[in-house]
Design a protein around this motif. Structure first.
Motif, PDB file in Angstrom:
ATOM      1  N   TYR A 280      -6.838  -2.596  -1.387  1.00 34.70           N
ATOM      2  CA  TYR A 280      -6.621  -2.449   0.051  1.00 34.70           C
ATOM      3  C   TYR A 280      -7.872  -1.828   0.688  1.00 34.70           C
ATOM      4  O   TYR A 280      -8.328  -0.772   0.254  1.00 34.70           O
TER       5      TYR A 280
ATOM      6  N   CYS B 213       2.321   1.926  -3.394  1.00 38.57           N
ATOM      7  CA  CYS B 213       1.362   2.574  -4.298  1.00 38.57           C
ATOM      8  C   CYS B 213       1.424   4.089  -4.122  1.00 38.57           C
ATOM      9  O   CYS B 213       1.439   4.849  -5.103  1.00 38.57           O
ATOM     10  N   ASN B 214       1.460   4.534  -2.863  1.00 39.72           N
ATOM     11  CA  ASN B 214       1.572   5.980  -2.599  1.00 39.72           C
ATOM     12  C   ASN B 214       2.879   6.534  -3.146  1.00 39.72           C
ATOM     13  O   ASN B 214       2.910   7.631  -3.723  1.00 39.72           O
TER      14      ASN B 214
ATOM     15  N   ARG C  94      -0.062  -7.358  -7.230  1.00 42.06           N
ATOM     16  CA  ARG C  94       0.527  -6.014  -7.138  1.00 42.06           C
ATOM     17  C   ARG C  94       1.726  -5.876  -8.070  1.00 42.06           C
ATOM     18  O   ARG C  94       1.859  -4.880  -8.795  1.00 42.06           O
TER      19      ARG C  94
ATOM     20  N   HIS D  38       0.837  -1.209   0.000  1.00 38.93           N
ATOM     21  CA  HIS D  38       0.000   0.000   0.000  1.00 38.93           C
ATOM     22  C   HIS D  38       0.866   1.251   0.000  1.00 38.93           C
ATOM     23  O   HIS D  38       0.588   2.223  -0.728  1.00 38.93           O
TER      24      HIS D  38
ATOM     25  N   TRP E 229      -6.700   1.306  -8.424  1.00 33.96           N
ATOM     26  CA  TRP E 229      -6.291  -0.054  -8.085  1.00 33.96           C
ATOM     27  C   TRP E 229      -5.978  -0.169  -6.595  1.00 33.96           C
ATOM     28  O   TRP E 229      -6.347  -1.152  -5.952  1.00 33.96           O
ATOM     29  N   GLN E 230      -5.303   0.811  -6.057  1.00 30.32           N
ATOM     30  CA  GLN E 230      -4.980   0.788  -4.632  1.00 30.32           C
ATOM     31  C   GLN E 230      -6.259   0.783  -3.794  1.00 30.32           C
ATOM     32  O   GLN E 230      -6.362   0.034  -2.814  1.00 30.32           O
ATOM     33  N   ARG E 231      -7.232   1.580  -4.197  1.00 32.31           N
ATOM     34  CA  ARG E 231      -8.495   1.636  -3.454  1.00 32.31           C
ATOM     35  C   ARG E 231      -9.227   0.294  -3.501  1.00 32.31           C
ATOM     36  O   ARG E 231      -9.821  -0.138  -2.506  1.00 32.31           O
TER      37      ARG E 231
ATOM     38  N   LYS F 282      -4.293   4.863  -8.494  1.00 28.13           N
ATOM     39  CA  LYS F 282      -5.100   5.264  -7.343  1.00 28.13           C
ATOM     40  C   LYS F 282      -6.334   4.376  -7.203  1.00 28.13           C
ATOM     41  O   LYS F 282      -6.672   3.929  -6.093  1.00 28.13           O
TER      42      LYS F 282
END
Length: 440
Positions: A119, A37-38, A239, A34, A114-116, A112
């Motif tokens: 996770y 990703c940021n 990922r 996670h 995909w991360q949402r 963004k």
């Protein structure tokens, strides 16, 4: 899970994954994903800012230098080649702005989203995926970790019994060597030794039995841990594959060498620069600023009763069969002014190479007086007009003005296309009639 169990899960004695609690590194990898990703979003955002800044600098550079080239003394095909650099900057700037838009509008947003979706945050903090992995590993380790703790207890008891046995044997041996040997004490020490030996044997048997039970649990423990680990691997695999796919898309957006428009820009620049021809430029300069220019050589002029002043060079040149003027007025019939050899740029005046003294010039009006003082009276008119183009007066009796400037026409157009006018500062002079329009 009891507090003692939690302690055993945390107590890590080696670096192996199979040690109790060492699965924490695998669980932490989910949180790290996670955060990565940021980090990648920040990376793309920073690159997008660089692309935008570079595009803006290219645009400003191209605009500034195009103005300098237009105002400067460069001419001909080489001027077009030099200006082509500014065109290249403007077009490449557009492409880099498109790169910026693709990075933020496509790549950043895709990451963004995909991360949402991957996770899911919990109300109490942390991510659902992290908790599920941690619970899975704890469940898989719990039976084996519990038995391991029993083994550790048995081991400690056995080692403690061995220590007591060794101590009892040492005391019994020392008692035999003493001269004042007490049979009763000797017997007690021997009984103590035998008791310690028996205790050591019992603890050893319990220790070995506990190890056997632990060994029986080990295959199931390994299988359960493998299952949970593979689930974590599958999540991480998604990922990694997504990051790879995204980075390839970013590369495609950044790699302008594969963009046909980018290639066309430099093909055009190559063609424009290659088209620069020194011979053509020199011929043009010779015709427009050198010996190739037409010249109205001075001729004998009769005094005319109809015109109470000597013909100026401007008027005699108008009569030339060459159809070329030194004042910048085209004889082709077009209302648009044509850039000729003596027309001054609206931004920069060319130097006057004449060595004539205007005060003694027989082809100009008298020195400091108003050149229109001696002209015959004509009907007085007053019409407001507005300049369509810039014009720099080439002789003393001509006005100079800029496009958009307003002044007053005070005379009708003559047969040569000239009018008399008065500027707002009161100056009176001639100007080309097709350079202005009447204000309705």
């Amino acid at each position: 899970m009891s507090g003692s169990m939690d302690d055993s899960m945390i107590d890590v004695s080696s670096d192996s994954f199979w040690e109790v609690g060492n699965y924490k590194r695998t669980v932490k990898r989910i949180d790290d994903g996670h955060r990565l990703c940021n980090d990648l979003m920040n990376c793309l955002h920073e690159r997008a800012r660089i692309e935008k800044s570079y595009a803006q600098q290219l645009t400003e550079w191209g605009k500034r230098w195009r103005q300098l080239i237009d105002k400067g003394p460069q001419y001909g095909t080489l001027e077009r080649a030099w200006s082509a650099l500014c065109t290249e900057a403007e077009k490449v700037s557009d492409l880099h702005m498109e790169v910026k838009a693709a990075l933020m509008g496509e790549d950043y947003e895709k990451l963004k989203n995909w991360q949402r979706d991957a996770y899911h945050k919990q109300m109490i903090g942390g991510f659902k995926e992290t908790k599920e992995a941690d619970d899975g590993f704890r469940k898989a380790q719990k039976p084996w970790a519990k038995k391991l703790k029993e083994v550790e207890t048995m081991k400690k008891a056995y080692h403690s019994a061995c220590k007591e046995e060794k101590l009892a044997a040492s005391r019994e041996t020392n008692s035999k060597l003493e001269s004042n040997n007490n049979p009763e004490a000797q017997k007690k020490l021997q009984e103590k030794l035998e008791k310690c030996q028996q205790e050591a044997q019992k603890t050893k048997e319990r220790y070995e039995k506990s190890l056997e039970e632990l060994d029986k649990l080990t295959p199931q423990y390994m299988e359960n841990m493998e299952q949970v680990f593979e689930q974590s691997q599958i999540f991480e695999d998604k990922r990694i594959r997504f990051f790879k796919e995204l980075l390839l898309e970013v590369k495609q957006h950044l790699d302008l060498s594969t963009n046909h428009r980018f290639q066309t820009i430099y093909h055009t620049l190559q063609d424009t620069v290659s088209a620069a021809d020194a011979e053509d430029d020199l011929k043009w300069f010779r015709s427009n600023h050198g010996p190739g220019m037409p010249m109205n050589w001075p001729q004998f002029e009769d005094w005319s009763i109809d015109l109470n002043r000597t013909l100026s060079r401007r008027e005699t040149k108008k009569k030339s069969s060459e159809g070329v003027t030194l004042t910048g007025i085209s004889q082709t019939g077009s209302d648009q002014p044509v850039k000729t050899s003596s027309s001054a740029s609206s931004m920069e005046k060319t130097p006057d190479w004449s060595d004539e003294d205007t005060s003694a010039n027989p082809f100009s009006t008298n020195g400091n007086g108003n050149p229109f003082d001696n002209e015959p009276a004509s009907p007085v008119i007053s019409v407001p007009v507005r300049a369509l183009y810039d014009y720099d007066g080439q002789e003393q009796d001509e006005l100079s003005f800029n496009a958009g400037e307003e002044f007053t026409k005070i005379g009708e157009e003559d047969d040569q296309g000239w009018c008399k006018g008065r500027l707002k500062d009161g100056k009176i002079g001639l100007y080309p009639a097709n350079y202005v329009e009447d204000i309705q």
